[in-house]
Scaffold this active site. Structure first.
Site, mmCIF file in Angstrom:
data_model
loop_
_atom_site.group_PDB
_atom_site.id
_atom_site.type_symbol
_atom_site.label_atom_id
_atom_site.label_comp_id
_atom_site.label_asym_id
_atom_site.label_seq_id
_atom_site.Cartn_x
_atom_site.Cartn_y
_atom_site.Cartn_z
ATOM 1 C CB THR A 32 -0.680 -0.023 1.379
ATOM 2 O OG1 THR A 32 -1.694 -1.270 1.385
ATOM 3 C CG2 THR A 32 -1.958 1.043 1.377
ATOM 4 C CD GLU A 65 7.922 -4.662 -0.885
ATOM 5 O OE1 GLU A 65 8.311 -5.631 0.015
ATOM 6 O OE2 GLU A 65 6.625 -4.454 -0.624
ATOM 7 N NE ARG A 115 3.099 2.470 4.123
ATOM 8 C CZ ARG A 115 2.938 1.057 4.368
ATOM 9 N NH1 ARG A 115 2.457 0.509 3.062
ATOM 10 N NH2 ARG A 115 2.826 0.630 5.455
ATOM 11 C CG ASN A 1010 -3.852 -5.313 5.612
ATOM 12 O OD1 ASN A 1010 -4.788 -5.100 6.046
ATOM 13 N ND2 ASN A 1010 -2.521 -4.524 5.842
#
Lengths: 1212, 335
Positions: A32, A65, A115, A1010
């Site tokens: 996210t 990642e 973020r 999630n």
């Protein structure tokens, strides 16, 4: 040439569109708010959409990642034009490869939704702490400030990197830009072809690794040459900024939109300038324009290219007249002399000002910090910065948007300052996730954006809780482009889509005088007024609001839309807002319905049409009385009796006023109290379970499966029932254990989410009415008051003495108080019953390491958190480290605890003469395996702590500090399959190998729940998930088998819904094992597309057909450690699978492929069962050699070898 | 002597009078091919249930939307499929594939509730290539306020509406529970039914005494169920301007022969195949041929209806007299 069109999209879609066109390979991983960036190309690729090279890009999901970056690196070396998408910690995991990619001058773009990196807390929202961490990697950095720019600079960055060979981070603010919907002019494939020079692509391929022209890269270099070789790249960096500007110019020639490395806006002779980057630039620009119009000589610099930082270009862009500059950073570098952008500007001005602006006085530069974790940044704040710059001695460092009463860094600002223009519709909608409000509003933005000359913006704020989640939609429609990247605070239209919201929420404080207020209510225009709280009545009267009511529930019901009132409320909005003529609006809504639902068939289309058609007939204006007369008051967020912190801090957050809290309200290290969900009575259920005491068999299953600990049981001494409220039913406790005691089942009516799982599993059947059970879901309002009174009395009754409980039974386990309650998990969640059960067993001595994911969000997201305390104040202590390191984090707990036990024991030895052998022996020799032994240990340690302060021995003080460790702790790592199967597998594997006593609970939802349902290696074959849109082709990884291969790891695979006793016994056995334990817990999830009410029965079916076999592998059973605990599979996997949307959707869309994969899935089941059966028959540990081998493999590294072995003996 | 097995049903020329009834057997192409190879003259596809379509489409849409737009991190949970293949699409595709896979006539079947749905789906079936449509009327009048004439009117309206929407033949399959079956059959034909399929075997709910729940399962037909159809075919033969089909209880060649004798144009089988396998088709046809040869029938046309109520030696048998006769001739084991 293709014609460009205006589209209304969010920042991620705008960017993903470019990335898809310009790339050949995308290696991705969800995080996210960047997940959508990967999901869209994946879906487009699955649909066969080609890139500008004429082929479908390859999209590959990786395990982390770090893995994605590695794959990108490899793909670049392989000669493909390659990208990835990420944010926050994900970007940090890519850093090692980013150094390599830049070091090898490989052209690439990473699109990053900037973020916050987790520090004292995790935040999924925007700041630049992630991208700023990459400054040393050698990557270029381009910042976009809006949805339009996100698209445009995405294309510019792809063009520039190919020429410059400097890889580029293209970033924009997470959520604020990534999820803002705005009207943009979309670039075409022709534009992309014009921008992407195929000769440069060919050059990239020529540099790629190729056996026909072999080269060597990635050498190791010694001190003699490394430095020189590293400096060899300098010319590329010197040229890069110019190349980016060239690409910007080329783009401008194509589209008419001109960008510069540093764009100046404002008065030509400005004396004050603000420099900022990303989504703040629109806010600053609006402010500058307003102040310019008022005659103020102010200006701003929009930083586009942050790296390489072209100092000359910056100074050239600044007016010579500038006397003071404020540099705004959206990141915090604690301990630095300034935040990053500020320092770069200081260096640039210091170095270049004199050279370029001969003679002009060097301006003063101050640095401000704003917007961390998406804190609002508004024109009022920018105005305050310009005021500060006008001071003779402005503050050199400041913060904005908060009240810093600790360091006193924050600037005050005049909240009434606004740049919002006339003729702008500003609308705010309060809805529930389940009612479709957000989806309808996204459609409204598109309708206006794509059918009128108006500009349109939509931004959506979500709840951190998933059950009964509140959504707030902020929409703007304007004749001018909308730069306002902040929430609507002055609305001329407010809609409340749920009738119960006014009870708790102040939603009219943002309404401007004369605004329109639309309420969905089952009360008509003549009745609704008396059902509003008096506070709301006053606001309506004082602000002279136009008040309308619509019974959208009824219209939705008639249209068979269930609770989805989206289309109805949308129709009413267009009717009342007059943005479009009514007829046209309705026609456009129907178009939008067709676009959204057309593919789902005529039935779905027609019911949506019917909902819209019924809306206007149910809409009525309410005649507003002149006086507020209601007897109802808005409820306070938490009870008066709540602790101070809960009232002052959490209560303020619950009331949506968290922005008002000052710095001093918070612990500096991010510590929060536990047990706070008990104070937030959300009351989201429509129906709640009502107990029929006559039918109840007291089995405890309802309590066991409740995801929110909202139904509990007690056995009660009849003497304690004096003073019980009327109707407080109890019955004789069944069975011999609590003979003579009373039994009661109690619902927590305001904490229940109404999922109905308890009633679904209830085996007690009413003999007179077969459809009724011992638990029946009934309308909450019919029982609320009564059950609230019952609950108050129930809570006063003492919990059962733990030492008397048979905890290995369902009933016994449910007599233990849950120390995990009322979480914000989805209604019917399949994970939380396991967490709750574990908290019942071990909560009062438990440490939890929680992997990031659903369980860390429902476990630790503010305002209120569910880990609770017993009557002694003991309870789970909980922390989240990262997504990837949960096993290691838990092992760290174990290392510390074991070390402290050793230390305390050593000190006990030193104090033996003083403390006496009896007490010390009792403490040291207590095995602490039963509740009685634990209780005895607690008593002895309490006695020890009583005695120690009286001692004069210097060791006593140290022992006092470590004495608590002598009560055995239960160390747990909690997480989901994304963690355990994918990103955290390496660490998990290492903890297995360590043999350390860490209990690992994997709540296997078989998908990344999630982040919205991306495939993990736990996803079963044939299921559709994101990144597996065509059905997961490969079979699920057998994590249990991998763990078992160590031989010294306890492994249990459980499914509470299938066999609750097995689940209970396995959890107890795992915890009692003094080595690593892995519990794989089958956890149904809304990401499966099942009826969550029947989730536990779904688990039963999964086990019955062999999809999820139950087993345990207990190394303590040396001869036959493996036990296959479920019955021979019966029935057809396909029949089971097709009950869930995740399998069923493929069966519809691609029936042949579905059939093939389901057949393979059946084969997987058969094969696994066959293998497990054989394994269950294998005898282990026959010879000395194998024992030695087991010892060697199980206790490598010398960590706890002897201890593990000794304890293994002891626990036999 | 070679007998002529060909017959006409719904205006379609069939090579013999054995048709595969609407059942899951006809839902797979490979099975359909085997049935044709065995000699089946036509096949009725399983019914497309309108309620099922409405339920499934809504359920799939709801599942796709469930939990969406609630959490900032998980705005959706599933990728958007390129093609939902909702509504009757899958069924229609199957009709097309079936038509290509076999050469025998394919009769599509529909079981619905709303006028709009029935007519729309019937037309789509025609467009997909179906040779005829069988309308399966299954209506349980649970509301005590609903009268028999209400039910009849509703059926007739539906038949008329569907007939208007298609140009291919229309068969109507009904249950026997009308007060005046003969009159109803006549009116159905007048409303547009080209053929009547007698009778619908309703799935009846059962009670699970262990789970204290209701259950429903399809029970295969037994040969005695043929008798009800025989009676009504016998009565209706020559009285109703529509093709007639027996759809329950034919388990052997004799059963088919009886159906033809009383006046059916075709006999339909399904349970017999479930019980005895695909070979049953050829076995029944061979048996019929053998019986006809033995009885020296030249053709199905010749024998068809030769024992209808009009033509049989004892017409009372098909009326109440048959009942009385059965009673007086019954001697139970206790006597």
């Amino acid at each position: 040439m293709e014609r460009r069109r205006f589209v209304t999209v969010d920042g991620n879609e705008a960017t993903a569109n470019v990335a898809h066109m310009c790339n050949e390979v995308m290696a991705i991983y969800p995080i996210t708010p960047s997940s959508g960036l990967g999901e869209m190309p994946d879906a487009w690729a699955a649909a066969g959409r080609k890139n500008i090279f004429g082929v479908v890009p390859h999209v590959a999901e990786m395990q982390s990642e770090a893995g994605a970056a590695g794959a990108v690196h490899g793909s670049l070396q392989g000669g493909a034009v390659t990208t990835t998408f990420t944010a926050s910690q994900g970007l940090l995991l890519m850093i090692p490869n980013m150094f390599k990619i830049a070091g090898e001058l490989s052209p690439a773009v990473f699109h990053v939704t900037a973020r916050t990196v987790a520090t004292h807390a995790l935040s999924i929202f925007a700041d630049h702490s992630d991208v700023m961490t990459c400054r040393t990697t050698g990557w270029g950095m381009l910042a976009s400030g809006s949805v339009q720019e996100a698209q445009d600079l995405a294309l510019i960055s792809h063009a520039a990197t190919l020429e410059s060979r400097v890889p580029m981070i293209h970033f924009y603010d997470g959520f604020r830009t990534s999820h803002e919907v705005n009207k943009i002019e979309q670039v075409t494939e022709d534009d992309a072809r014009q921008m992407i020079d195929m000769d440069l692509v060919a050059a990239h391929r020529r540099r790629a690794m190729n056996p026909r022209n072999p080269v060597l890269r990635g050498t190791a270099q010694n001190p003699d040459v490394f430095f020189q070789a590293r400096e060899a790249c300098n010319p590329y960096y010197e040229a890069a900024a110019g190349i980016v500007q060239k690409a910007m110019d080329k783009f401008a020639a194509l589209t008419g939109r001109q960008y510069r490395l540093f764009d100046y806006v404002g008065d030509e002779d400005a004396d004050r300038v603000v420099i900022s980057m990303s989504s703040s630039i629109g806010v600053v620009e609006d402010t500058v324009k307003k102040l310019n119009a008022q005659g103020e000589k102010v200006g701003m610099i929009k930083v586009r290219l942050f790296r390489p930082f072209d100092t000359g270009a910056l100074i050239a862009a600044l007016p010579k007249t500038v006397r003071s500059i404020a540099v705004m950073d959206r990141t915090k570098e604690p301990g630095a002399s300034g935040d990053p952008l500020y320092l770069d500007v200081v260096a640039a001005v210091t170095e270049q000002w004199g050279k370029i602006n001969h003679g002009a006085p060097t301006p003063q530069i101050i640095g401000g910090r704003y917007g961390l974790g998406s804190k609002e940044f508004t024109p009022a704040m920018v105005n305050a910065v310009f005021r500060e710059l006008a001071e003779d001695q402005p503050r050199l460092r400041f913060t904005l948007g908060i009240n810093d009463d600790v360091s006193n860094l924050s600037l005050d600002y005049d909240e009434s300052f606004t740049t919002e223009g006339d003729g702008v519709t500003r609308a705010v909608f309060y809805g529930l996730g389940s009612d479709g409000t957000v989806g309808a509003n996204k459609n409204s933005v598109k309708i206006v954006g794509e059918n009128t000359p108006l500009h349109a913006q939509g931004y959506f704020v979500y709840d951190s809780r998933k059950a009964g989640a509140l959504t707030t939609s902020h929409l703007r429609f304007s004749p001018r482009p909308i730069n306002s990247s902040y929430l609507v605070s002055c609305a001329n239209f407010v809609a409340c889509h749920q009738a119960h919201f006014p009870e708790r929420l102040d939603m009219l404080s943002i309404a401007e005088p004369g605004a329109t207020f639309l309420l969905n209510s089952s009360y008509g225009p003549d009745e609704v007024w008396d059902h509003l709280p008096v506070e709301m009545q006053r606001e309506i009267i004082e602000k002279k609001l136009k008040f309308y009511v619509v019974n959208a529930y009824r219209v939705a019901r008639d249209a068979k839309m269930g609770v989805r009132i989206n289309t109805i409320m949308q129709t009413c909005f267009f009717k009342l807002s007059n943005i479009l003529p009514e007829e046209e609006a309705i026609a456009r809504i129907k178009d939008a319905i067709k676009k959204t639902y057309g593919k789902r068939g005529e039935t779905v289309l027609q019911r949506n049409y019917a909902a819209g058609d019924g809306a206007l007939g149910a809409l009525h204006e309410v005649k507003v009385p002149s006086e507020a007369s209601s007897k109802l008051h808005r409820l306070s967020p938490v009870p008066e009796a709540a602790p101070e912190f809960v009232k002052d801090v959490l209560g303020t957050i619950i009331s949506n006023r968290g922005d008002e809290l000052p710095v001093r309200a918070f612990e500096a290290d991010g510590t929060f109290p536990t047990a706070t969900t008990q104070y937030e009575k959300r009351s989201v259920a429509l129906d709640i379970p009502i107990w029929d005491s006559e039918v109840c068999i007291q089995c405890g299953r309802c309590s066991l499966v409740c995801p929110h600990a909202a139904i509990r049981m007690k056995v009660i001494d009849p003497a304690k029932l004096d003073g019980a409220p009327e109707g407080f039913k109890t019955v004789e406790s069944k069975g011999a254990d609590y003979s003579g005691m009373k039994f009661r089942l109690q619902v927590f009516p305001d904490d229940c989410t109404g999922c109905g799982v308890c009633a679904d599993v209830c085996p007690g059947k009413n003999k007179k009415v077969a459809g009724r059970k011992a638990i029946n879901m009934e309308n909450k309002l019919d029982h609320l008051e009564h059950e609230q009174a019952n609950l108050d009395f129930f809570l006063e009754l003492p919990d059962v003495d733990r030492t008397t409980v048979k905890i290995g039974t369902v009933k016994g386990s449910q007599l233990l108080r849950p120390l995990f309650e009322f979480s914000g998990a989805c209604a019917g969640c399949g994970e939380t019953p396991y967490v709750k059960l574990i908290s019942q067993f071990f909560g009062d001595r438990m440490m939890v390491a929680n992997a990031t994911g659903c369980s860390s969000i429902y476990g630790g997201n503010l305002p209120c958190t569910p880990y609770a305390m017993n009557e002694h104040g003991h309870g789970p202590t909980w922390s989240n480290s990262l997504f990837e390191d949960c096993a290691e984090f838990g092992m760290g707990f174990r290392l510390a605890v074991d070390q402290q036990i050793d230390y305390a024991k050593m000190l006990l030895g030193k104090l033996s003469s003083e403390l006496g052998d009896e007490l010390i022996g009792a403490i040291v020799n207590n095995k602490q395996e039963t509740e009685e032994e634990i209780a005895r240990q607690r008593a002895n340690v309490a006695e020890l702590k009583n005695r120690l302060p009286k001692s004069k021995d210097p060791h006593a003080k140290n022992l006092l500090a470590s004495a608590d460790y002598l009560v055995r702790r239960s160390i747990w790592s909690f997480g989901g399959d994304g963690w355990a199967y994918d990103i955290g597998f390496g660490g998990l594997d290492h903890v297995f190998a360590s043999g350390r006593d860490v209990n690992i609970l994997v709540m296997d939802t078989e998908v990344y729940s999630n982040t919205g349902g991306q495939a993990s290696k736990a996803t079963p074959r044939g299921a559709v998930a994101k990144f597996a849109a065509a059905g997961k082709p490969s079979k699920k990884k057998d994590l249990g088998m991998m763990a078992m291969s160590y031989g010294n790891v306890f492994v249990g695979q459980i499914a509470m819904g299938a066999n609750p006793v097995h689940a209970i016994k396995t959890i107890l056995a795992a915890e009692s094992f003094r080595g690593a334990s892995l519990i794989l817990a089958f956890s149904h999830c809304i990401g499966w597309g099942i009826d969550m009410t029947t989730g536990m029965n779904y688990q039963k079916e999964a086990v019955a057909c062999g999809y999820w076999p139950l087993f345990t592998f207990d190394p303590r059973n040396e001869d036959r450690p493996f036990s296959l605990d479920s019955k021979q599979p019966k029935g057809d996997f396909k029949e089971f699978a097709l009950k869930a949307h995740r399998f069923g959707m493929l069966a519809r869309s691609k029936p042949d492929e579905s059939e093939r994969l389901l057949q393979l899935g059946q084969g997987d089941i058969d094969e696994r069962w066959h293998y497990y059966q054989q394994l269950a028959a294998v005898e282990h540990g026959a010879g000395e050699a194998s024992e030695e081998a087991a010892a060697a493999s199980g206790n490598g590294g010398g960590n706890g070898e002897g201890k593990a072995k000794a304890e293994k003996e002891a626990t036999k | 002597m070679n007998v002529q097995l060909s017959t006409r049903y719904l205006g379609l020329k069939l090579k013999n009078p054995l048709v595969i009834a609407s059942c899951p057997l006809t839902h797979k192409l490979d099975r359909l091919k085997r049935l044709e190879e065995g000699g089946a003259a036509a096949a009725v596809l399983p019914s497309l249930f309108e309620e099922q379509i409405v339920h499934d489409d809504n359920a799939i849409s709801d599942a796709q939307d469930f939990g969406t737009e609630s959490s900032a991190e998980a705005l959706t949970y599933f990728p958007e499929p390129q093609d939902y293949r909702t509504g009757p699409q899958v069924y229609l595709e199957y009709v097309e594939r079936a038509k290509k896979a076999v050469s025998m006539p394919i009769i599509a079947s529909i079981n619905g509730t709303s006028e709009g749905g029935w007519t729309r789906y019937a037309k789509l079936m025609e467009d997909a290539g179906a040779d005829a449509v069988e309308l399966n009327i299954y209506f349980v009048a649970t509301d005590p306020e609903t009268s028999g004439s209400d039910v009849e009117r509703q059926c007739l309206d539906l038949v008329a509406a569907v007939k208007q929407s298609v140009s291919i033949p229309l068969a109507v399959k009904v249950g026997p529970y009308f007060s005046a079956m003969g009159n109803m059959a006549k009116r159905l034909a007048e409303a547009g039914a080209d053929g009547l399929v007698l009778f619908n075997r309703f799935i009846q709910p059962d009670v699970d005494v262990e789970e204290l729940n209701t259950s429903s399962r399809l029970v295969l037909s037994s040969p005695h169920e043929l008798l009800l159809s025989l009676r009504w075919i016998a009565i209706l033969r020559g009285k109703v301007p529509a093709s007639l089909a027996v759809s329950s209880g034919i388990h052997d060649a004799a059963g088919l022969a009886k159906a033809l004798l009383v006046g059916a144009d075709v006999g339909m089988i399904a349970s017999a195949i479930y019980l005895d396998g695909f070979e049953k088709v050829a076995e029944i046809l061979a048996g019929l041929e053998e019986w006809m040869e033995r009885k020296e029938y030249e053709s199905v046309d010749q024998l068809k209806g030769s024992m209808s109520r009009e033509n049989c030696p004892d017409p009372a048998a098909f009326a109440r007299g048959n009942y009385m006769k059965a009673l007086v001739s019954y001697t139970g084991p206790a006597i």
